[in-house]
Motif scaffolding. Structure first.
Motif, short mmCIF file in Angstrom:
data_model
loop_
_atom_site.label_atom_id
_atom_site.label_comp_id
_atom_site.label_asym_id
_atom_site.label_seq_id
_atom_site.Cartn_x
_atom_site.Cartn_y
_atom_site.Cartn_z
N GLN A 118 0.85 -1.18 0.00
CA GLN A 118 0.00 0.00 0.00
C GLN A 118 0.89 1.24 0.00
O GLN A 118 1.76 1.38 0.87
CB GLN A 118 -0.91 0.01 1.23
N LEU A 129 -2.30 0.65 -4.80
CA LEU A 129 -2.20 -0.72 -4.33
C LEU A 129 -1.55 -1.59 -5.39
O LEU A 129 -1.91 -1.51 -6.58
CB LEU A 129 -3.60 -1.27 -4.00
N VAL A 155 -3.57 -3.21 -8.47
CA VAL A 155 -4.89 -3.79 -8.25
C VAL A 155 -5.81 -2.67 -7.76
O VAL A 155 -5.36 -1.59 -7.38
CB VAL A 155 -4.85 -4.94 -7.22
N GLY A 156 -7.11 -2.96 -7.76
CA GLY A 156 -8.08 -1.95 -7.35
C GLY A 156 -8.17 -0.80 -8.32
O GLY A 156 -8.61 0.29 -7.95
N THR A 204 -6.00 1.07 -9.31
CA THR A 204 -5.22 2.23 -8.87
C THR A 204 -4.11 2.58 -9.85
O THR A 204 -3.43 3.59 -9.66
CB THR A 204 -4.62 1.98 -7.48
N GLN A 221 -7.15 5.33 -5.15
CA GLN A 221 -8.18 5.47 -4.13
C GLN A 221 -7.90 6.78 -3.37
O GLN A 221 -6.75 7.17 -3.20
CB GLN A 221 -8.16 4.29 -3.17
N ILE A 260 -11.17 -5.10 -3.75
CA ILE A 260 -10.23 -5.48 -4.80
C ILE A 260 -10.86 -6.64 -5.57
O ILE A 260 -10.96 -7.76 -5.07
CB ILE A 260 -8.87 -5.91 -4.22
N ASP A 288 -10.01 -7.15 -9.07
CA ASP A 288 -9.32 -7.30 -10.35
C ASP A 288 -7.96 -7.96 -10.20
O ASP A 288 -7.07 -7.74 -11.02
CB ASP A 288 -9.15 -5.93 -11.02
N TRP A 289 -7.81 -8.79 -9.17
CA TRP A 289 -6.50 -9.43 -8.93
C TRP A 289 -6.49 -10.84 -9.51
O TRP A 289 -7.34 -11.67 -9.19
CB TRP A 289 -6.20 -9.48 -7.43
#
Length: 640
Positions: free
Chosen positions: A400, A421, A428-429, A431, A436, A459, A461-462
Motif C-alpha cells: 500500500q 495498491l 490492483v483496485g 489504482t 483510491q 479489490i 481485479d486481482w
C-alpha cells in the motif's frame, strides 16, 4: 464378652492398618485420594429398646471414607498432562463404561484419540473444521492431517499517516481550449457566461464572465475563482495576399489595434514582411510580437488581447480588416471537483444552455506533476507491505502506497491522500489509472475512502500469478458483471478481497503500522498442542495458525462420597452419588485446567506414618485384652 470385645478391636485395628497402608502405598499415585476409617461403638440392644447392660460390646467399622481434597499440582514436560485446580472429574470412556478420574496423565493413541494409561478415551466437546466448539460430547480426537490453506478475503490496516508530510504530487485538471472557433467565426468578444465551481469540502463558488470580454478579460475573471488558474494567447496569421509585393507598394498602409487601441507601427522603412515584423516588434506594445512563418506574417499577443489589423496597398477603399480573439486555457487544482457554466447574464441553470467552459471541462484531461512511481521513493510519502494468500495457499506481497494530496476545498477540516495498491508489483483496485482517495477529518480520524465511510476498498481485479508472471491456477477475479459484496461470502469463489482502512488515522506523529491483520494462510503441518485453562485443545501448525480441536469436559456430583472406587484411580457413578453434572472447565462449580501438570496424591505421608503407629498400638492393646481375658479364664478353669 471380653473375648468378643477384644476381637472386634483387632478387626477394627486391622482395617485401620489396611487403609493406612493403602494410603502410604499410593502416596505417589497421581490423582489418588486418601481414605480414613470411621469407627462406631457396639452395645447390646433389645427388639424395642436399648440394652440394659451399660458395658459396651466392642467396636465396629462404620465405613471407609475417601477425602477428595485438592492435591498439590506439579509440572511435567507433557503438554497433554492435565490437572484440575478445583472441583470436578475427567470423564473417561472405557469401552462404553463412563469412569471418572482426577488422574490427568494423558497421551494420544495411534488413532489420534486422547487416552490415559489404560487406553480409556477422554471425553470432551467436539469442534468443527473451522475450530468452532459445539455442545456435542464425545471422544476427543487430534486430527494430525495438514491444515488446508485459506485465501485472504479481508485485510484490516491500522495505520497512522503523518499529517506533517508535504504534498509530493500536484494534480491538475486541464480544460479544453476556448477561443475563436468556440465563440464563432467573426465574433470579436466572449459572450456573458456564469461559471459554477464545486469543491471537495462541499462548498461552491460562482464566477461571472461579462459580455464583450476579451480572452485577457476572461482570464482575469476566472482567476477570481479559488483553485482556478487561466492563461490566454492571441495568434493571428495574415492572409497570403499580404506578401512582400503588397508591402512594397508605394501607398502601403498597416494599422494594428489591441483591444481597439491603435498601436503605432512605423512602416516608413518597411519593404518586405520581415521588415514589417521588425517594425511591429519595435512598437510601443509590450504584449505583441510578430514573425514570418511560411511566408506569412504572424502576430501574437501573449496576454490574450483581441487583435485587429487593417491594411491596404494604394487605395484606402480596398482596405482589408482581420480580427482575432484570444484562446483561453484553464487549469483547476484537485480541490475543484465539479465545473459547470451557463450562457447568459446571471442565468437560471435550470433553463439556460450549457456554456463554452462547460464543454471545455468535458474535454479536459488530468495531469499529474511528480506523478507516483513505485520505483521512486521520492514520489510517495509512506508505504507498507503485508503477505496475502490465494486459494492455493501461495503467498503474495500486497503493498500500500500513500501519497499526500492538496487539501480539497478551502483546506479547513479535511485532508486528502491518494492510495495506490500493488500485488507482486502489479496494480490492483484499478489504482494504476485512478488512485483510491482517503479523506480525514480535522481530528485526524478517517472520513471516507472514495466516499465509503467504513473505509473499505474492494479489490476485484486481482489475478494470482507465479514468479514468472503467469496465472498460477488459483481462483481469479469474479466474472465480468458480477459485483463483489462485502463482507466476502463464505466460502469465497474468487480472488476478490477487501482492504479496510477504517482504523487509519492522520496525526502529527511519525508514520506507523499499529496493526495489520489478514485472514488468509498457507497450508500447515501439526507442530504442537496447547491446552487453555478452559480445557480447550489448540493445535499449532507450521504456518503460524492455531485452531481449536475440542474441549475437555468435566463432571461434578452432588455427593462425591457416594462415588464407588473401582481401581486405576477412577470412580463410577452410584445411586448415592447422584447423576453427573457435566460442563466446561471454569463454569459453575467446576475447576480450571492446568496443562503440562498433574495433581499429586493428597496423602500426607507424615500423618499416615503417625496413624500407622497409632493403629499398631491399637492392635497391640486389643490383643492384650484377649490375652488378659484368656488368663482370667484359665484361672477359673484351674479352680478345684
Amino acid at each position: 464378652m471380653s473375648f468378643n470385645t477384644g476381637l472386634s478391636g483387632l478387626r477394627a485395628a486391622s482395617v485401620d492398618l489396611d487403609v493406612t497402608g493403602n494410603n502410604i502405598a499410593n502416596a505417589s499415585t497421581v490423582g489418588f485420594k486418601g481414605s480414613r476409617v470411621q469407627f462406631g461403638d457396639l452395645y447390646a440392644s433389645g427388639f424395642l429398646g436399648g440394652g440394659s447392660n451399660p458395658v459396651g460390646d466392642g467396636v465396629n467399622v462404620l465405613g471407609v471414607k475417601q477425602g477428595f481434597g485438592q492435591g498439590n499440582i506439579s509440572f511435567t514436560d507433557n503438554g497433554l498432562d492435565l490437572a484440575i485446580n478445583g472441583n470436578g472429574f475427567f470423564m473417561l470412556n472405557n469401552g462404553g463404561e463412563v469412569r471418572y478420574s482426577r488422574a490427568g496423565q494423558f497421551g494420544i493413541n495411534k488413532d489420534g484419540f486422547v487416552v490415559n494409561n489404560q487406553n480409556m478415551r477422554v471425553q470432551g466437546y467436539q469442534a468443527d473444521n473451522d475450530g468452532n466448539l459445539s455442545g456435542v460430547r464425545g471422544d476427543l480426537q487430534i486430527d494430525s492431517s495438514n491444515l488446508a490453506p485459506q485465501r485472504t478475503t479481508n485485510l484490516t490496516s491500522d495505520l497512522n499517516l503523518d499529517s506533517r508530510e508535504q504534498v509530493l504530487e500536484r494534480r491538475t485538471f486541464v480544460l479544453g481550449e476556448v477561443g475563436q472557433t468556440e465563440i464563432g467565426a467573426g465574433a470579436t468578444a466572449f459572450n456573458a457566461e456564469m461559471v459554477f465551481l464545486n469543491y471537495g469540502d462541499g462548498s461552491t463558488a460562482q464566477v461571472q464572465i461579462n459580455a464583450n470580454s476579451s480572452a485577457a478579460d476572461v482570464v482575469a475573471q476566472l482567476g477570481q475563482g479559488k483553485g482556478v488558474s487561466a492563461s490566454a494567447t492571441t495568434e493571428m496569421t495574415m492572409p497570403g495576399g499580404l506578401n512582400d509585393a503588397f508591402v512594397q507598394a508605394a501607398g502601403f498602409s498597416f494599422e494594428l489595434r489591441v483591444e481597439g487601441v491603435t498601436v503605432p507601427v512605423d512602416t516608413s522603412g518597411v519593404n518586405d514582411l520581415s521588415s514589417l515584423a521588425d517594425a511591429i516588434n519595435n512598437s510601443s506594445s509590450t504584449s505583441v510580437s510578430a514573425s514570418v512563418v511560411s511566408n506569412q506574417l504572424r502576430v501574437v499577443d501573449n496576454r490574450g488581447h483581441t487583435l485587429e489589423v487593417e491594411f491596404y496597398d494604394t487605395d484606402p477603399s480596398t482596405a482589408q480588416t482581420e480580427t482575432q480573439v484570444g484562446t483561453v486555457r484553464v487549469q483547476t487544482t484537485s480541490e475543484v471537483t465539479g465545473f459547470a457554466s451557463y450562457q447568459g447574464v446571471n442565468p437560471d441553470p435550470s433553463t439556460a444552455g450549457a456554456g463554452l467552459f462547460q464543454a471545455a471541462w468535458d474535454d479536459g484531461t488530468l495531469q499529474v506533476a511528480n506523478q507516483f512511481n513505485p520505483q521512486d521513493q521520492r514520489t510517495y510519502n509512506h508505504a507498507t507491505s503485508t503477505t496475502i494468500y490465494d486459494s492455493l495457499g501461495n503467498p503474495h506481497v500486497l503493498t500500500q502506497y500513500f501519497v499526500k494530496n492538496e487539501a480539497p476545498g478551502n483546506g479547513v477540516g479535511v485532508s486528502q491522500w491518494s492510495v495506490y495498491l500493488q500485488v507482486d508489483g502489479e496494480y490492483v483496485g484499478n489504482t494504476g489509472q485512478t488512485p483510491q482517495v482517503a479523506r480525514f477529518n480535522q481530528d485526524g480520524s478517517l472520513q471516507s475512502v472514495n466516499g465509503d465511510v467504513n473505509g473499505e476498498i474492494v479489490i476485484g481485479d486481482w489475478t494470482p500469478k507465479d514468479p514468472a508472471g503467469m496465472p498460477n491456477g488459483a481462483d481469479g477475479p469474479p466474472p465480468a458483471g458480477v459485483a463483489v459484496v462485502t463482507p466476502i461470502p463464505d466460502p469465497p469463489v474468487s480472488s476478490a478481497f477487501v482492504i479496510n482502512l477504517g482504523e487509519t488515522t492522520q496525526y502529527g506523529s511519525s508514520f506507523g503500522v499499529n496493526d495489520q491483520r489478514q485472514n488468509g494462510y498457507t497450508t500447515g503441518r501439526l507442530s504442537g498442542l496447547d491446552v487453555s485453562d478452559e480445557g480447550v485443545l489448540f493445535a499449532r501448525y507450521t504456518n503460524g495458525q492455531s485452531q481449536a480441536l475440542g474441549q475437555v469436559a468435566l463432571a461434578s456430583f452432588n455427593n462425591v462420597d457416594g462415588l464407588s472406587p473401582i481401581g486405576d484411580t477412577s470412580w463410577v457413578e452410584t445411586f448415592a452419588s447422584g447423576q453427573a453434572i457435566i460442563g466446561q472447565p471454569g463454569t459453575g462449580t467446576l475447576g480450571a485446567i492446568k496443562s503440562s501438570s498433574v495433581e499429586e496424591s493428597n496423602v500426607d505421608l507424615s500423618a499416615e506414618l503417625v496413624n500407622l503407629i497409632i493403629a499398631q498400638r491399637n492392635y497391640q492393646a486389643n490383643a492384650k485384652t484377649i490375652e488378659t481375658s484368656d488368663a482370667v479364664t484359665q484361672t477359673i478353669i484351674n479352680l478345684r
